[in-house]
Design a protein around this motif. Structure first.
Motif, mmCIF file in Angstrom:
data_model
loop_
_atom_site.group_PDB
_atom_site.id
_atom_site.type_symbol
_atom_site.label_atom_id
_atom_site.label_comp_id
_atom_site.label_asym_id
_atom_site.label_seq_id
_atom_site.Cartn_x
_atom_site.Cartn_y
_atom_site.Cartn_z
ATOM 1 N N GLY A 33 0.821 -1.216 0.000
ATOM 2 C CA GLY A 33 0.000 0.000 0.000
ATOM 3 C C GLY A 33 0.847 1.256 0.000
ATOM 4 O O GLY A 33 0.562 2.215 -0.723
ATOM 5 N N GLN A 34 1.899 1.250 0.796
ATOM 6 C CA GLN A 34 2.797 2.407 0.835
ATOM 7 C C GLN A 34 3.501 2.604 -0.507
ATOM 8 O O GLN A 34 3.638 3.730 -0.991
ATOM 9 C CB GLN A 34 3.832 2.234 1.954
ATOM 10 N N THR A 40 1.875 6.337 -7.126
ATOM 11 C CA THR A 40 0.881 7.304 -7.598
ATOM 12 C C THR A 40 1.462 8.713 -7.595
ATOM 13 O O THR A 40 1.285 9.472 -8.550
ATOM 14 C CB THR A 40 -0.388 7.237 -6.720
ATOM 15 N N GLY A 41 2.168 9.065 -6.534
ATOM 16 C CA GLY A 41 2.795 10.388 -6.448
ATOM 17 C C GLY A 41 3.854 10.586 -7.517
ATOM 18 O O GLY A 41 3.938 11.651 -8.147
ATOM 19 N N ASP A 48 3.415 15.903 -14.600
ATOM 20 C CA ASP A 48 3.693 17.345 -14.496
ATOM 21 C C ASP A 48 4.976 17.717 -15.249
ATOM 22 O O ASP A 48 5.024 18.721 -15.956
ATOM 23 C CB ASP A 48 3.821 17.780 -13.035
ATOM 24 N N LEU A 49 6.005 16.901 -15.090
ATOM 25 C CA LEU A 49 7.272 17.168 -15.776
ATOM 26 C C LEU A 49 7.109 17.077 -17.293
ATOM 27 O O LEU A 49 7.698 17.876 -18.037
ATOM 28 C CB LEU A 49 8.353 16.199 -15.296
#
Length: 88
Positions: A33-34, A40-41, A48-49
């Motif tokens: 999960g982590q 995802t981040g 974005d890049l």
């Protein structure tokens, strides 16, 4: 001799092993999960890049025209006409 079900109990070693296995499975699931949250981040940051790169490419194209830029040393070279037509 048969014991009633309510009197039956696994051994302390069996209980310990069972608890360890369940705990390890839970820890593994938590780790997954982590990692998925990190993934995802990172995927969002890559998106974005990529948008920033596209904006910069458009800006460079406005300034220099349709050229090839070496990202190692910044040199600019003309794109052969036949390759330029393929990109449009």
């Amino acid at each position: 001799m048969t014991k009633k079900t309510k009197d039956l109990k696994i051994t302390d070693d069996q209980l310990k092993n069972l608890q360890e296995l369940v705990n390890k499975i839970n820890q593994g699931q938590l780790s997954v999960g982590q990692l998925e949250t990190q993934k995802t981040g990172i995927m969002a940051a890559i998106g974005d890049l990529q948008m920033k790169l596209k904006t910069m490419q458009e800006s460079l194209e406005e300034e220099y025209g349709k050229v090839s830029i070496n990202i190692q040393d910044g040199t600019i070279s003309e794109i052969p006409q036949d390759e330029s037509d393929k990109k449009d």
